[in-house]
Design a protein around this motif. Structure first.
Motif, PDB file in Angstrom:
ATOM      1  N   PRO A 145      34.434  81.473 -48.410  1.00 51.30           N
ATOM      2  CA  PRO A 145      35.175  81.605 -47.334  1.00 51.30           C
ATOM      3  C   PRO A 145      34.295  81.672 -45.887  1.00 51.30           C
ATOM      4  O   PRO A 145      34.999  80.776 -44.925  1.00 51.30           O
ATOM      5  N   LEU A 146      33.241  81.959 -46.023  1.00 54.93           N
ATOM      6  CA  LEU A 146      32.388  81.923 -44.952  1.00 54.93           C
ATOM      7  C   LEU A 146      31.894  80.265 -44.662  1.00 54.93           C
ATOM      8  O   LEU A 146      32.212  80.195 -43.415  1.00 54.93           O
ATOM      9  N   VAL A 147      31.763  79.644 -45.705  1.00 53.00           N
ATOM     10  CA  VAL A 147      31.364  78.163 -45.247  1.00 53.00           C
ATOM     11  C   VAL A 147      32.789  77.642 -44.575  1.00 53.00           C
ATOM     12  O   VAL A 147      32.826  76.739 -43.586  1.00 53.00           O
ATOM     13  N   HIS A 148      34.011  77.760 -45.351  1.00 51.62           N
ATOM     14  CA  HIS A 148      35.097  77.508 -44.419  1.00 51.62           C
ATOM     15  C   HIS A 148      35.297  77.715 -43.194  1.00 51.62           C
ATOM     16  O   HIS A 148      35.845  77.038 -42.164  1.00 51.62           O
ATOM     17  N   ARG A 149      35.201  79.151 -42.887  1.00 52.70           N
ATOM     18  CA  ARG A 149      35.462  79.656 -41.665  1.00 52.70           C
ATOM     19  C   ARG A 149      34.529  78.961 -40.730  1.00 52.70           C
ATOM     20  O   ARG A 149      35.032  78.904 -39.539  1.00 52.70           O
ATOM     21  N   LEU A 150      33.171  78.822 -40.834  1.00 48.44           N
ATOM     22  CA  LEU A 150      32.214  78.247 -39.895  1.00 48.44           C
ATOM     23  C   LEU A 150      32.343  76.935 -39.688  1.00 48.44           C
ATOM     24  O   LEU A 150      31.456  76.195 -39.028  1.00 48.44           O
ATOM     25  N   SER A 151      32.944  76.006 -40.429  1.00 48.39           N
ATOM     26  CA  SER A 151      32.776  74.583 -40.568  1.00 48.39           C
ATOM     27  C   SER A 151      34.007  74.068 -39.739  1.00 48.39           C
ATOM     28  O   SER A 151      35.443  74.548 -40.070  1.00 48.39           O
ATOM     29  N   SER A 152      33.859  72.980 -39.055  1.00 45.51           N
ATOM     30  CA  SER A 152      34.823  72.231 -38.433  1.00 45.51           C
ATOM     31  C   SER A 152      35.605  71.376 -39.170  1.00 45.51           C
ATOM     32  O   SER A 152      36.686  71.179 -39.084  1.00 45.51           O
ATOM     33  N   ARG A 153      34.919  70.883 -40.136  1.00 41.74           N
ATOM     34  CA  ARG A 153      35.331  69.983 -41.073  1.00 41.74           C
ATOM     35  C   ARG A 153      34.664  70.048 -42.221  1.00 41.74           C
ATOM     36  O   ARG A 153      33.616  70.404 -42.432  1.00 41.74           O
ATOM     37  N   LEU A 154      35.382  69.935 -43.371  1.00 40.51           N
ATOM     38  CA  LEU A 154      34.606  70.385 -44.924  1.00 40.51           C
ATOM     39  C   LEU A 154      35.437  69.316 -45.560  1.00 40.51           C
ATOM     40  O   LEU A 154      36.587  69.253 -45.942  1.00 40.51           O
ATOM     41  N   THR A 155      34.587  68.455 -46.382  1.00 42.80           N
ATOM     42  CA  THR A 155      35.135  67.555 -47.345  1.00 42.80           C
ATOM     43  C   THR A 155      34.348  67.698 -48.716  1.00 42.80           C
ATOM     44  O   THR A 155      33.047  68.046 -48.777  1.00 42.80           O
TER      45      THR A 155
END
Lengths: 150, 117
Positions: free
Chosen positions: A124-134
């Motif tokens: 969730p931390l990665v999701h929260r801090l990323s503007s784009r995630l693939t």
């Protein structure tokens, strides 16, 4: 500018709760999360010293290092090992790609009533801090690409 | 920035308060279980108060957070008070902030402040 790590691979310490040992050495990837963070910190530091570069906020650097650490740790602990790592600064921001040896897409742990509330903060931390995630699965593994706006 | 140089030292401060000093980086390689174990032991201390000195921690990710949360849970079970002492590095503060866990812990500005009622 793209920077590749160039250290042998070494899995997370077993004392932490059973991180698997790293696979046989894969060249040109950081050997652990600290090495990957050092690559990103060096890249951002070099960029901040370029003529006319905007000041890099402490929180932005912190975010970049947190995302790097979580992704690389996940690759070792859940992804069968880190198989690729790149860090690149473009006009969009910092683009990280982290590849591992598992096609399984990370999932978010849901904390139900009475569940063990310790754990599950990394993804969730990665999701929260990323503007784009693939997340791109491919035969024998997957590649996770994240953009962090600088 | 190496994550493998973590040092966890447990001391006894004024009034029997347990002080756990952490130096280095807290990540999945650096033996966060050492911190977790120290916290679980400290939860049973007779003074009922534990201070974790995080001023020497330059970086922490969710592995470090998980260790602290395990310690918090152990303290909850014994009724002991757990305090986290700064000053925190920007990166460590950011970890608590982005995970929404700032409110879960009691923070004090430094170890000395933890001894002040």
């Amino acid at each position: 500018m793209t920077v590749d790590g160039d250290h042998p691979v070494d899995g997370p310490g077993g004392a932490v709760g059973g991180g698997p040992p790293g696979p046989s050495a894969v060249p040109h990837v950081p050997r652990n999360a600290a090495a990957a963070r050092a690559v990103v910190a060096g890249l951002l530091d070099a960029r901040s010293k370029e003529p006319g570069a905007a000041h890099l906020a402490d929180t932005t650097l912190a975010d970049a290092l947190l995302v790097t650490s979580e992704l690389v740790t996940n690759a070792f602990r859940h992804g069968g090992g880190l198989t690729g790592f790149t860090a690149e600064v473009s006009a969009e921001g910092l683009l990280l790609t982290v590849s591992d040896a598992s096609r399984e897409v990370p999932s978010v742990t849901v904390h139900g009533p009475g569940s063990d509330l310790v754990g599950g903060y990394g993804w969730p931390l990665v999701h929260r801090l990323s503007s784009r995630l693939t997340v791109t699965p491919y035969p024998g593994g997957k590649r996770i690409a994240v953009l962090i706006v600088l | 920035m190496a994550g493998s140089d973590l040092r966890v030292v447990t001391e006894t401060g004024p009034g029997g308060v347990v002080v756990i000093r952490v130096h280095g980086g807290l990540d999945g390689w650096s033996g966060c279980s050492e911190l977790s174990d120290a916290l679980v032991v400290a939860a049973g201390n007779s003074a009922g108060r534990t201070v974790v000195d995080l001023s020497g921690v330059g970086f922490a990710d969710s592995a470090g957070l998980h260790a602290l949360l395990r310690g918090l849970r152990a303290h909850g079970e014994t009724g002991a008070l757990l305090m986290l002492a700064g000053p925190l590095s920007a990166g460590v503060h950011r970890l608590f902030e982005v995970t929404g866990t700032l409110g879960a812990f009691r923070f004090v500005k430094d170890v000395e402040a933890a001894f002040t009622p």
